[in-house]
Design a protein around this motif. Structure first.
Motif, PDB file in Angstrom:
ATOM      1  N   CYS A  79       1.009  -1.053   0.149  1.00 52.98           N
ATOM      2  CA  CYS A  79       0.041   0.019   0.068  1.00 52.98           C
ATOM      3  C   CYS A  79       0.756   1.307  -0.079  1.00 52.98           C
ATOM      4  O   CYS A  79       1.628   1.410   0.848  1.00 52.98           O
ATOM      5  N   LYS A  81       0.176   4.044   1.023  1.00 50.83           N
ATOM      6  CA  LYS A  81      -0.110   5.068   1.831  1.00 50.83           C
ATOM      7  C   LYS A  81       0.563   4.636   3.196  1.00 50.83           C
ATOM      8  O   LYS A  81       1.014   5.181   4.209  1.00 50.83           O
ATOM      9  N   CYS A  82       0.373   3.069   3.737  1.00 50.86           N
ATOM     10  CA  CYS A  82       0.789   2.624   4.901  1.00 50.86           C
ATOM     11  C   CYS A  82       1.685   1.555   4.795  1.00 50.86           C
ATOM     12  O   CYS A  82       2.137   1.138   5.719  1.00 50.86           O
ATOM     13  N   CYS A 121      -6.337  -1.865   0.450  1.00 53.26           N
ATOM     14  CA  CYS A 121      -5.489  -2.105   1.391  1.00 53.26           C
ATOM     15  C   CYS A 121      -6.470  -2.467   2.611  1.00 53.26           C
ATOM     16  O   CYS A 121      -7.374  -1.698   2.923  1.00 53.26           O
ATOM     17  N   ASN A 123      -5.504  -2.699   5.613  1.00 52.36           N
ATOM     18  CA  ASN A 123      -5.007  -2.222   6.571  1.00 52.36           C
ATOM     19  C   ASN A 123      -5.358  -0.889   6.773  1.00 52.36           C
ATOM     20  O   ASN A 123      -6.029  -0.295   8.053  1.00 52.36           O
ATOM     21  N   CYS A 124      -5.436   0.082   5.768  1.00 54.13           N
ATOM     22  CA  CYS A 124      -5.963   1.702   6.059  1.00 54.13           C
ATOM     23  C   CYS A 124      -6.996   1.921   4.988  1.00 54.13           C
ATOM     24  O   CYS A 124      -7.648   2.852   5.174  1.00 54.13           O
ATOM     25  N   HIS A 126      -7.024   2.005   1.916  1.00 51.34           N
ATOM     26  CA  HIS A 126      -6.851   3.043   0.690  1.00 51.34           C
ATOM     27  C   HIS A 126      -6.749   2.127  -0.368  1.00 51.34           C
ATOM     28  O   HIS A 126      -6.697   0.668  -0.492  1.00 51.34           O
TER      29      HIS A 126
END
Ligand SMILES: [Zn+2]
Length: 140
Positions: A79, A81-82, A121, A123-124, A126
């Protein structure tokens, strides 16, 4: 000379790539059923794909190496972003996020329905696109 199978590929390009990568690390390896699969990809499934054969004495080393190579490629898919690797290629029915994708969506027809495939993603949350990512196609 005993060789053992450490990996199976369902396409020639992947198999050749991995073979070259291992060989460059001085691994004594070859591809079994390579020709059969290349000549007739439909047979590939029946015979279980192209087998990556490695000399027994290098089995551990080659497996480790292959794992490293594949993990590295997964990182490329992380990702943006993260940096999480908990990313899946999914179908989304969100509206196009900007005028450009709306425009191409219009051109490509199917996308006009708002159905797009993106990396999501977990996780976040995104979502992103990686059009030229190797090995991104979903297997049915
Ligand atoms: Zn993320």
């Amino acid at each position: 000379m005993a060789f053992v199978k450490i990996y199976t590929f369902d396409n020639y390009i992947d198999a050749q790539l991995r073979l070259a990568q291992l060989k460059s690390e001085d691994i004594n390896c070859w591809l079994q059923d390579e020709n059969t699969v290349t000549i007739d990809p439909i047979i590939s499934n029946a015979i279980g794909g192209i087998k990556l054969m490695v000399h027994e004495s290098q089995k551990e080393q080659a497996t480790e190496l292959l794992r490293t190579i594949i993990n590295k490629e997964k990182e490329n898919r992380a990702c943006p972003k993260c940096q999480s690797l908990n990313v899946e290629y999914i179908v989304t029915n969100r509206k196009p996020s900007n005028w450009l994708s709306a425009f191409f969506g219009y051109l490509l027809g199917g996308y006009a329905l708002g159905i797009t495939k993106v990396y999501h993603c977990f996780n976040c949350g995104h979502e992103f696109n990686l059009e030229d990512m190797p090995g991104q196609e979903t297997k049915s």
